[in-house]
Scaffold this active site. Structure first.
Site, mmCIF file in Angstrom:
data_model
loop_
_atom_site.group_PDB
_atom_site.id
_atom_site.type_symbol
_atom_site.label_atom_id
_atom_site.label_comp_id
_atom_site.label_asym_id
_atom_site.label_seq_id
_atom_site.Cartn_x
_atom_site.Cartn_y
_atom_site.Cartn_z
ATOM 1 N N HIS A 1 0.505 -1.376 -0.304
ATOM 2 C CA HIS A 1 0.415 0.024 -0.368
ATOM 3 C C HIS A 1 1.207 1.201 0.142
ATOM 4 O O HIS A 1 0.373 2.025 1.112
ATOM 5 C CB HIS A 1 -1.089 -0.180 1.246
ATOM 6 C CG HIS A 1 -2.577 -1.175 0.996
ATOM 7 N ND1 HIS A 1 -2.245 -2.320 1.539
ATOM 8 C CD2 HIS A 1 -3.505 -1.008 0.166
ATOM 9 C CE1 HIS A 1 -3.126 -2.952 1.289
ATOM 10 N NE2 HIS A 1 -4.177 -1.980 0.415
ATOM 11 N N ASN A 2 1.406 1.136 -0.854
ATOM 12 C CA ASN A 2 2.175 2.302 -1.133
ATOM 13 C C ASN A 2 2.099 3.490 -2.645
ATOM 14 O O ASN A 2 0.793 2.626 -3.732
ATOM 15 C CB ASN A 2 4.208 2.344 -1.737
ATOM 16 C CG ASN A 2 4.211 0.955 -2.769
ATOM 17 O OD1 ASN A 2 3.634 0.650 -3.719
ATOM 18 N ND2 ASN A 2 4.903 -0.226 -1.849
ATOM 19 N N TRP B 1 3.717 2.889 -5.276
ATOM 20 C CA TRP B 1 3.629 2.128 -6.188
ATOM 21 C C TRP B 1 1.858 1.502 -6.735
ATOM 22 O O TRP B 1 1.675 1.188 -8.068
ATOM 23 C CB TRP B 1 4.294 1.425 -5.817
ATOM 24 C CG TRP B 1 5.780 2.139 -6.180
ATOM 25 C CD1 TRP B 1 6.888 1.992 -7.882
ATOM 26 C CD2 TRP B 1 6.763 2.717 -5.451
ATOM 27 N NE1 TRP B 1 8.268 2.472 -7.826
ATOM 28 C CE2 TRP B 1 8.189 2.599 -6.120
ATOM 29 C CE3 TRP B 1 6.559 2.249 -4.472
ATOM 30 C CZ2 TRP B 1 9.054 3.391 -5.682
ATOM 31 C CZ3 TRP B 1 7.455 3.056 -3.338
ATOM 32 C CH2 TRP B 1 9.017 3.343 -3.825
ATOM 33 N N GLN C 1 -4.512 -17.319 -3.680
ATOM 34 C CA GLN C 1 -4.164 -16.500 -5.033
ATOM 35 C C GLN C 1 -5.401 -16.618 -5.922
ATOM 36 O O GLN C 1 -5.715 -15.844 -6.711
ATOM 37 C CB GLN C 1 -2.789 -15.862 -5.180
ATOM 38 C CG GLN C 1 -1.925 -15.705 -4.575
ATOM 39 C CD GLN C 1 -2.410 -13.728 -4.075
ATOM 40 O OE1 GLN C 1 -2.932 -13.559 -4.422
ATOM 41 N NE2 GLN C 1 -3.105 -13.925 -2.900
#
Length: 359
Positions: A117-118, A120, A316
């Site tokens: 959660h940045n 990017w 996933q």
């Protein structure tokens, strides 16, 4: 204050073998997150003291990759991404110094030491919507006036100041933000607050424009709360068959759904990029489990994968099957030229299934 990290944490070369990456990135994250564990703090107010714009803004970059689905995001620094975002927003005619101020403040207010959660991630969601817009005349079949640009703004700031923990954690630990927002979409409301404060500080828009822009941004970012997943999907399906571009509610529901899709869209990228995003979010999940144990609250065992390749694969595959693929299939029924996104999801599911464990 957001960490001024200019290289993506846990950043590996896109051509590395995902099986080899798994052995590195899925290690227990205790030491990596030491600074977040002691103490646990989220900044309640945004950083609005603008640093000098990065020197790379004055460099010449090729922006030809920006319309490509599999943009090589991990090959770029945050300074590069600010420049690329500026190039994209140039179509909107926004004031250049104010736009650069806004983008720089958004970057400063992401916690860029987090694996997922940045900035990017914020840029990736923003660029994915731009890709879809570039294939569909800036989505003018669904949005009017400046709404496409406003959606892009919401996308790049949709997770600003995210701490790497989910709403349940903030509520369980009785964090000040949970109290502030009455345990309701805590993080999303915080992202909105920080986003709107940055917009005001950068002075991109006047007072009257801000009122209209705020309404769109608030609803769009609230739609990224996974607790609202069913409602966002139901609202979209409700207008899918009778979409009326002249109806503001229809346009907003479309924008909400598109942002929700893009926020969960990293598994629709090439597997070498998608698998890195998967491992990054799983590392944050593992951290949350460690923190829950530390704080003595109920542990979210469903988030715990550790180094167990079978748990990683199952998480996933299940998420693609149950959440992401149905989202994108429905989006592709309405929006043209994006069939490659759900097709990539199907291929990635197969690749996760075929990924061998460690002996």
């Amino acid at each position: 204050m957001g960490c001024m990290v200019d290289k993506a944490p846990d950043c590996f070369h896109p051509n590395e073998n995902p099986e080899e990456i798994l052995t590195i990135i899925s290690k227990p994250p205790n030491e990596y997150y030491n600074e977040l564990l002691h103490p646990f703090i989220i900044q309640d107010h945004p950083t609005l003291n603008l640093t000098i714009p990065p020197a790379s803004l004055r460099n010449q970059f090729s922006s030809k990759d920006l319309t490509q689905k599999d943009f090589p995001i991990f090959s770029h620094t945050t300074s590069d991404l600010i420049h690329f975002a500026y190039k994209i927003f140039q179509i909107s005619g926004l004031d250049t110094p104010k736009l650069i101020s806004f983008l720089s403040l958004i970057n400063q207010n992401y916690l860029n030491n987090l694996p997922f959660h940045n900035f990017w991630h914020g840029f990736s969601v923003f660029q994915m919507i731009y890709v879809i817009g570039s294939r569909n005349s800036q989505l003018n079949d669904f949005l009017i006036d400046k709404e496409y640009m406003i959606l892009l703004l919401a996308a790049i700031g949709h997770d600003v100041n995210h701490p790497g923990f989910n709403n349940s954690f903030l509520i369980a630990t009785k964090h000040d933000l949970a109290l502030k927002y009455n345990n309701n979409s805590v993080l999303e409301n915080h992202h909105i607050y920080v986003m709107l404060e940055i917009l005001k500080a950068s002075e991109i828009f006047g007072f009257e424009d801000m009122k209209n822009i705020s309404l769109i941004i608030i609803e769009a970012i609230l739609s990224t709360d996974m607790a609202c997943h069913k409602k966002v999907c139901d609202d979209y399906l409700l207008v899918l068959g009778r979409f009326d571009k002249g109806d503001r509610g229809c346009r907003q529901k479309f924008a909400n759904y598109l942002l929700h899709c893009a926020d969960l869209g990293n598994q629709a990228l090439d597997f070498q990029i998608a698998s890195l995003w998967s491992l990054k979010i799983l590392r944050e999940f593992n951290l949350q489990v460690i923190c829950e144990e530390k704080y003595g609250i109920q542990v979210s065992e469903f988030l715990r994968t550790g180094n167990d390749i079978n748990k990683i694969k199952a998480s996933q595959i299940g998420f693609i099957d149950n959440i992401i693929l149905p989202l994108w299939v429905k989006l592709a029924e309405k929006v043209e030229n994006i069939e490659d996104f759900p097709e990539e999801l199907k291929r990635n599911k197969k690749k996760w299934e075929e990924l061998k464990g460690f002996e």
